[in-house]
Design a protein around this motif. Structure first.
Motif, mmCIF file in Angstrom:
data_model
loop_
_atom_site.group_PDB
_atom_site.id
_atom_site.type_symbol
_atom_site.label_atom_id
_atom_site.label_comp_id
_atom_site.label_asym_id
_atom_site.label_seq_id
_atom_site.Cartn_x
_atom_site.Cartn_y
_atom_site.Cartn_z
ATOM 1 N N GLU A 61 0.849 -1.198 0.000
ATOM 2 C CA GLU A 61 0.000 0.000 0.000
ATOM 3 C C GLU A 61 0.887 1.252 0.000
ATOM 4 O O GLU A 61 1.932 1.287 0.651
ATOM 5 N N PHE A 62 0.445 2.255 -0.723
ATOM 6 C CA PHE A 62 1.189 3.515 -0.754
ATOM 7 C C PHE A 62 0.218 4.683 -0.607
ATOM 8 O O PHE A 62 -0.961 4.591 -0.989
ATOM 9 N N GLY A 63 0.718 5.749 -0.011
ATOM 10 C CA GLY A 63 -0.064 6.975 0.089
ATOM 11 C C GLY A 63 0.456 7.992 -0.905
ATOM 12 O O GLY A 63 1.644 8.002 -1.248
ATOM 13 N N TYR A 64 -0.431 8.830 -1.404
ATOM 14 C CA TYR A 64 0.013 9.827 -2.380
ATOM 15 C C TYR A 64 -0.853 11.078 -2.273
ATOM 16 O O TYR A 64 -2.009 11.033 -1.847
ATOM 17 N N ASP A 65 -0.244 12.197 -2.645
ATOM 18 C CA ASP A 65 -0.962 13.467 -2.760
ATOM 19 C C ASP A 65 -1.267 13.710 -4.227
ATOM 20 O O ASP A 65 -0.355 13.667 -5.076
ATOM 21 N N LEU A 66 -2.529 13.944 -4.529
ATOM 22 C CA LEU A 66 -2.951 14.216 -5.898
ATOM 23 C C LEU A 66 -3.289 15.696 -6.023
ATOM 24 O O LEU A 66 -4.173 16.199 -5.325
ATOM 25 N N THR A 67 -2.584 16.391 -6.903
ATOM 26 C CA THR A 67 -2.800 17.822 -7.097
ATOM 27 C C THR A 67 -3.341 18.068 -8.496
ATOM 28 O O THR A 67 -2.743 17.637 -9.490
ATOM 29 N N ASN A 68 -4.479 18.735 -8.548
ATOM 30 C CA ASN A 68 -5.044 19.156 -9.830
ATOM 31 C C ASN A 68 -4.358 20.456 -10.220
ATOM 32 O O ASN A 68 -4.575 21.497 -9.602
ATOM 33 N N GLN A 69 -3.513 20.405 -11.233
ATOM 34 C CA GLN A 69 -2.737 21.580 -11.609
ATOM 35 C C GLN A 69 -3.608 22.683 -12.204
ATOM 36 O O GLN A 69 -3.204 23.851 -12.221
ATOM 37 N N THR A 70 -4.787 22.334 -12.673
ATOM 38 C CA THR A 70 -5.678 23.346 -13.248
ATOM 39 C C THR A 70 -6.374 24.141 -12.159
ATOM 40 O O THR A 70 -6.407 25.375 -12.194
ATOM 41 N N SER A 71 -6.928 23.429 -11.185
ATOM 42 C CA SER A 71 -7.654 24.113 -10.107
ATOM 43 C C SER A 71 -6.758 24.435 -8.916
ATOM 44 O O SER A 71 -7.083 25.295 -8.102
ATOM 45 N N GLY A 72 -5.643 23.711 -8.778
ATOM 46 C CA GLY A 72 -4.745 23.935 -7.655
ATOM 47 C C GLY A 72 -5.121 23.157 -6.406
ATOM 48 O O GLY A 72 -4.428 23.244 -5.390
ATOM 49 N N SER A 73 -6.181 22.367 -6.455
ATOM 50 C CA SER A 73 -6.622 21.618 -5.281
ATOM 51 C C SER A 73 -5.763 20.368 -5.088
ATOM 52 O O SER A 73 -5.308 19.760 -6.058
ATOM 53 N N THR A 74 -5.547 19.993 -3.800
ATOM 54 C CA THR A 74 -4.739 18.818 -3.459
ATOM 55 C C THR A 74 -5.531 17.924 -2.510
ATOM 56 O O THR A 74 -6.186 18.403 -1.579
ATOM 57 N N SER A 75 -5.450 16.616 -2.752
ATOM 58 C CA SER A 75 -6.121 15.650 -1.881
ATOM 59 C C SER A 75 -5.172 14.496 -1.619
ATOM 60 O O SER A 75 -4.349 14.137 -2.461
#
Length: 403
Positions: free
Chosen positions: A235-249
Motif C-alpha cells: 500500500e502507498f499513500g500519495y498526494d494528488l494535485t489538480n494543476q488546473t484548479s490547484g486543489s490537493t487531496s
C-alpha cells in the motif's frame, strides 16, 4: 437650282471616299477579327469590354497565385509524408528498445539508428521551397527555423505563417509553422505521464488510460506524489494535485491495482520511494525533437541498476506515448494541407467557369461575326465600285462633246 461642275465633282469624290472608308473598315475588322476596332466604333461596347477585360485579368492573376500556393503546399505535403514515416520508424525502434532481453550494447545500437532519424527530421524541418523560403519557418526566411544548441534542437522561426490571396474573397495559409507541426499536440491527444524518481526507487507505471471521459476533471493536468509506502502490504499513500484548479487531496492505493483520478486510470508497479512524482497531462505541447532527445539520453546511458532499469522503462513508455501524439499531430496537419489543396482545385473549377463567362461576354461585345462581315465586305465592295463608276461618268460629262 443651278449646280456647278465643281459641286458635282466634290459630291462624287466625297461619296467615293465614304464608300472607300466603309470598305476599308470592314476589311480591317476581318483582318483583326474584332467588330470594335477602335472605341469610336461602339463606345458603349468598348467601355464594357474594358471592365470585362480587367475582371478577366484579375481572375488570371488569382489563378497564377493558386499555382504558386499549390506548389508550396504540395512540397509541404511530401515532406510531412516523410516526417510521418520517420516518426513511425522511431516508434518501432522504441518498442524494440523496450525489450528486456536487450543488453546495453543492443540499446546503444538502437540509439544509433534513432539518432539517424533524429538528424534526418531536423533536415526535413529545415526544408526550403524553390524560392529559398523555409517551409516550416513561418514568415521568417533569413535563418533556419530549427537550430541545434547545446545538444538540443529548438525552434527559432515565427509562429505567423504566410498567407496568399487565392481568390477574391479567399486568403489561404500556404504553410504551417514548425512550432505547430513538430511541437503541437492535437485536441484528441492521449494523456502522457512523466516520472521523476531517484534511488532506491524502482517505480514503474503503465498508462495512463481514459476511464471516464465524462468526469468533470477530465482534460486537466495532475501531479501524483508518493508520500508513504508499506513494503509488506504494497500500500502507498500519495498526494494528488489538480494543476488546473490547484486543489490537493491525499489518497491511498496498492501496487498493481489501477489508480483512478480525473477520469483517467494508471497502474503503478515496482517499489516506489517517498518523493517519487508522476506528472500527468493531456494535450501538453511536446517537441518531437525533445521526445527523441529524451529517448537517446536514456538509451545511450547504461541501465545497470534496478532504479536505472525502471527509469529506462518509464522514459520509453512516455516517449512511445509522445511519439503517438506527435504522429497524430503530423497526420492532422497533413490532412489540413490536403483539404487546402482540394479547395484550390475547387477554386480552379469555379475560376475556369468564371473566365469562360468573361470570355463569352467579351466575345459578344467586340468579336466579329464573320458571316455578316463577309456579306458586308461584298456589299461595300459593290458600293465602292458603283461610286467609282459614277465618278467616272460624271467626269466624262461635258457640253463640248455635244458640239
Amino acid at each position: 437650282m443651278r449646280i456647278s461642275t465643281l459641286t458635282m465633282f466634290d459630291s462624287r469624290l466625297t461619296a467615293m471616299n465614304r464608300q472607300q472608308s466603309d470598305f476599308l473598315k470592314v476589311g480591317q475588322q476581318m483582318a483583326t477579327g474584332r467588330r470594335v476596332v477602335s472605341p469610336s466604333d461602339d463606345p458603349q461596347a468598348a467601355s464594357r469590354a474594358v471592365g470585362v477585360s480587367q475582371s478577366l485579368a484579375v481572375t488570371q492573376q488569382y489563378s497564377d497565385s493558386r499555382v504558386s500556393a499549390r506548389n508550396a503546399m504540395s512540397q509541404e505535403e511530401s515532406v510531412l509524408n516523410s516526417v510521418s514515416k520517420a516518426v513511425t520508424s522511431a516508434k518501432t525502434l522504441i518498442i524494440q528498445a523496450s525489450n528486456d532481453t536487450l543488453s546495453n550494447a543492443d540499446r546503444t545500437s538502437v540509439a544509433s539508428q534513432l539518432r539517424g532519424i533524429y538528424e534526418s527530421l531536423q533536415g526535413m524541418a529545415n526544408t526550403t521551397d524553390g524560392n529559398g523560403s523555409y517551409l516550416f519557418g513561418g514568415i521568417k526566411d533569413n535563418a533556419p527555423p530549427f537550430v541545434e544548441d547545446g545538444g538540443k534542437i529548438t525552434y527559432k522561426g515565427a509562429d505567423t505563417v504566410r498567407h496568399q490571396q487565392v481568390d477574391a474573397s479567399r486568403q489561404m495559409a500556404v504553410g504551417d509553422s514548425g512550432q505547430k507541426v513538430f511541437s503541437g499536440v492535437h485536441s484528441g491527444a492521449d494523456y502522457v505521464a512523466d516520472a521523476t524518481t531517484s534511488a532506491p526507487s524502482t517505480l514503474r507505471f503503465s498508462g495512463p488510460h481514459t476511464a471516464d471521459a465524462s468526469n468533470a476533471e477530465y482534460g486537466d493536468s495532475f501531479t501524483l506524489e508518493i508520500t508513504s509506502y508499506n513494503a509488506g502490504t504494497g500500500e502507498f499513500g500519495y498526494d494528488l494535485t489538480n494543476q488546473t484548479s490547484g486543489s490537493t487531496s491525499s489518497k491511498t492505493g496498492n501496487i498493481g491495482d489501477p489508480v483512478k483520478f480525473g477520469g483517467i486510470s494508471m497502474t503503478l508497479e515496482g517499489t516506489p520511494a517517498v518523493g517519487d512524482r508522476l506528472d500527468v497531462s493531456r494535450g501538453k505541447d511536446q517537441s518531437l525533437f525533445s521526445t527523441l532527445e529524451n529517448a537517446l539520453n536514456v538509451l545511450e546511458s547504461p541501465a545497470e541498476t534496478p532504479t536505472g532499469k525502471a527509469q529506462l522503462d518509464n522514459t520509453l513508455s512516455t516517449v512511445s506515448r509522445q511519439l503517438d501524439n506527435s504522429l497524430d499531430n503530423v497526420l492532422t496537419t497533413r490532412a489540413s494541407v490536403g483539404a487546402r489543396l482540394n479547395e484550390l482545385d475547387e477554386l480552379d473549377n469555379i475560376s475556369s467557369n468564371r473566365s469562360l463567362n468573361y470570355k463569352s461576354t467579351l466575345s459578344d461585345l467586340v468579336d466579329l461575326d464573320y458571316s455578316k462581315a463577309v456579306s458586308d465586305y461584298s456589299l461595300r465592295q459593290v458600293g465602292l465600285q458603283a461610286s467609282q463608276k459614277a465618278f467616272v461618268d460624271v467626269k466624262n460629262m461635258s457640253l463640248f462633246q455635244m458640239l
